[in-house]
Design an enzyme around this catalytic site. Structure first.
Site, PDB file in Angstrom:
ATOM      1  N   ASP A  12       7.437  -5.846  -4.744  1.00 16.71           N
ATOM      2  CA  ASP A  12       6.071  -6.156  -4.334  1.00 16.71           C
ATOM      3  C   ASP A  12       5.495  -4.940  -3.610  1.00 16.71           C
ATOM      4  OD1 ASP A  12       3.702  -7.377  -3.723  1.00 16.71           O
ATOM      5  OD2 ASP A  12       4.565  -8.979  -2.499  1.00 16.71           O
ATOM      6  N   ASP A 110       0.477  -5.819  -8.681  1.00 17.48           N
ATOM      7  CA  ASP A 110       1.288  -5.283  -7.590  1.00 17.48           C
ATOM      8  C   ASP A 110       2.675  -5.885  -7.466  1.00 17.48           C
ATOM      9  OD1 ASP A 110       0.407  -7.766  -6.838  1.00 17.48           O
ATOM     10  OD2 ASP A 110      -0.154  -7.202  -4.796  1.00 17.48           O
ATOM     11  N   GLU A 111       3.147  -6.605  -8.483  1.00 15.12           N
ATOM     12  CA  GLU A 111       4.482  -7.194  -8.341  1.00 15.12           C
ATOM     13  C   GLU A 111       5.145  -7.414  -9.688  1.00 15.12           C
ATOM     14  OE1 GLU A 111       4.596 -11.196  -6.748  1.00 15.12           O
ATOM     15  OE2 GLU A 111       2.524 -11.561  -7.375  1.00 15.12           O
TER      16      GLU A 111
END
Length: 358
Positions: A12, A110-111
C-alpha cells in the site's frame, strides 16, 4: 527467491496522491498538502487525499474541501491530476511485477497483493519497499498474511513505510479487542447492525455461529461476515486482470439544479462521458443506475436492468426514463450515472478480494 511457504503481501503506497504531488513539487515536502476537486475550497468538492501533515489536523478523504481548508488554513490545496497518478501507479505496478516469484493482483492506483513463496516474508517485503523507492521515489507499507484479509489489515499496522505480519496465530491477539469497524469490508452501517446483535468486537464476531447472522445479513453475507471476523478467506493471489463490471461518472454542481431542462442536460452529459468508457470496453450495457443528491445532503439511487444493448440512443433513452423518478420539487446538488456491462466468460469472479473466489 526460493522458499516453500506461501505468503500474501499487501503493498500500500503511503499517502500516494499527496506523495506524487510532492515529487512534482519538492518545495511542498513537509507541508500540509490537500488534493481535491480543482483545488478551490470555495467550490463544492471533497478531499481525494491529504498528506500526513494535513491528516494531523483531522483532514481525511471524502471531507468537504471547504471544511478541510478551514481545519488547516496554511495548507497547500491542489487540483486532482488523474493522469499523473495513473502514470505513477503504472510504474509502481511494473516494479512489483518484476519481483522474482511474485504473482501480482492490482487493487487500485495505490495498492496490490503479491503472492510469494519464501521462508522470510519480512525480508522479501523490505526488498519490495527498496525496489519501489529506487524505481519511483515513493514509499509503501507492506502487510504480510496467510490470507488476503489478514495481509490487507496488517498493512495498517505497518504505516508509514513499515512491515507488519498478521496470521491465524496472532489475529485475535491483535484484532480481537478492536471494534468490528476496523475490519476491511465493515463500514459504519454494518458495524451498527452487528452491534444490534450484541457483536461489537472482532473477537465476538469471530466466535459467533455464522448461521446466527443469516436472519440479519442473508445466507451469503452472514457467514461471510463471520469469516471476516476470523480473518479467513482467500489465500491465493489471482493475477487475472480485473475487468470492470461497469463505468460511472458523477458531477457536483456549484449551483443547485432547479429546472428540469438543467437536469436533463446534465444527465445527457454524464451518459456521453460514461459511454465513452463503455465503448472502449466493447461490451454491451445491461443495467443503469442514476444517483442523485438533493440539497442539502439527501442521496438516493434509482436502478434498472435493461435489454442487452450497445446502442447509445437506447441507453440514453433508458437513462432519461430514470430521470422521471426524481423529485421535481427538490433542488439537486449532485448527479451520477453508472452503466453495468456484460462480463466476459474468463473474468475474475466476485466483487472484492475478501469474498472468496478472488
Amino acid at each position: 527467491m526460493s522458499g516453500t511457504a506461501p505468503w500474501v503481501l499487501h503493498v500500500d503506497l503511503d499517502q500516494f496522491i499527496a506523495a506524487v504531488e510532492v515529487l512534482r513539487h519538492p518545495e511542498l515536502a513537509g507541508r500540509p498538502v490537500i488534493v481535491g476537486g480543482r483545488g478551490d475550497p470555495t467550490e463544492r468538492a471533497v478531499v481525494s487525499t491529504a498528506s500526513y501533515e494535513a491528516r494531523a489536523f483531522g483532514v481525511g478523504s471524502g471531507m468537504p474541501l471547504r471544511i478541510a481548508a478551514r481545519k488547516v488554513p496554511d495548507a497547500v490545496l491542489l487540483p486532482v491530476d488523474a493522469e499523473a497518478y495513473t502514470a505513477a501507479s503504472d510504474e509502481v505496478m511494473a516494479t512489483l511485477r518484476a519481483r522474482p516469484g511474485a504473482t501480482v493482483q492490482v487493487l487500485g492506483w495505490d495498492e496490490a497483493f503479491l503472492g510469494i513463496r519464501t521462508d522470510d516474508p519480512e525480508a522479501y517485503a523490505r526488498e519490495v519497499q527498496r525496489a519501489v523507492v529506487e524505481a519511483t521515489q515513493l514509499h509503501c507499507s507492506v502487510g504480510i498474511g496467510d490470507t488476503l484479509v489478514r495481509a490487507k489489515v496488517a498493512t495498517g499496522f505497518g504505516k508509514p513505510a513499515g512491515v507488519f505480519r498478521l496470521t491465524a496465530d496472532n489475529w485475535l491477539d491483535v484484532m480481537g479487542p478492536r471494534p468490528t469497524i476496523d475490519l476491511w469490508g465493515v463500514g459504519t452501517k454494518i458495524s451498527r447492525r452487528l452491534a444490534s446483535l450484541g457483536i461489537t468486537t472482532v473477537a465476538e464476531l469471530a466466535a459467533v455461529d455464522p448461521q446466527t447472522l443469516v436472519p440479519e445479513f442473508g445466507p451469503k453475507m452472514g457467514p461471510w461476515y463471520a469469516e471476516l471476523g476470523r480473518g479467513d478467506g482467500a489465500r491465493e493471489v489471482d493475477a487475472t486482470p480485473w475487468v470492470a463490471r461497469g463505468h460511472s461518472r458523477e458531477t457536483t454542481f456549484q449551483q443547485n439544479l432547479t429546472e428540469a431542462s438543467e437536469v436533463e442536460e446534465a444527465v445527457r452529459d454524464l451518459v456521453d462521458r460514461v459511454l465513452e468508457d463503455v465503448t472502449a470496453e466493447g461490451r454491451p450495457v445491461i443495467g443503469l443506475t442514476l444517483k442523485v443528491r438533493y440539497a442539502p445532503f439527501l442521496t438516493k439511487t434509482f436502478a434498472r436492468k435493461i435489454p442487452q444493448t450497445a446502442d447509445r440512443d437506447e441507453v440514453l433513452a433508458q437513462a432519461l426514463a430514470l430521470v422521471g423518478k426524481l423529485d421535481p420539487d427538490r433542488q439537486i446538488r449532485l448527479l451520477g450515472f453508472r452503466a453495468e456491462m456484460t462480463m466476459p466468460d474468463d473474468a475474475r469472479i466476485g466483487h472484492t478480494p475478501t469474498r472468496g473466489g478472488w
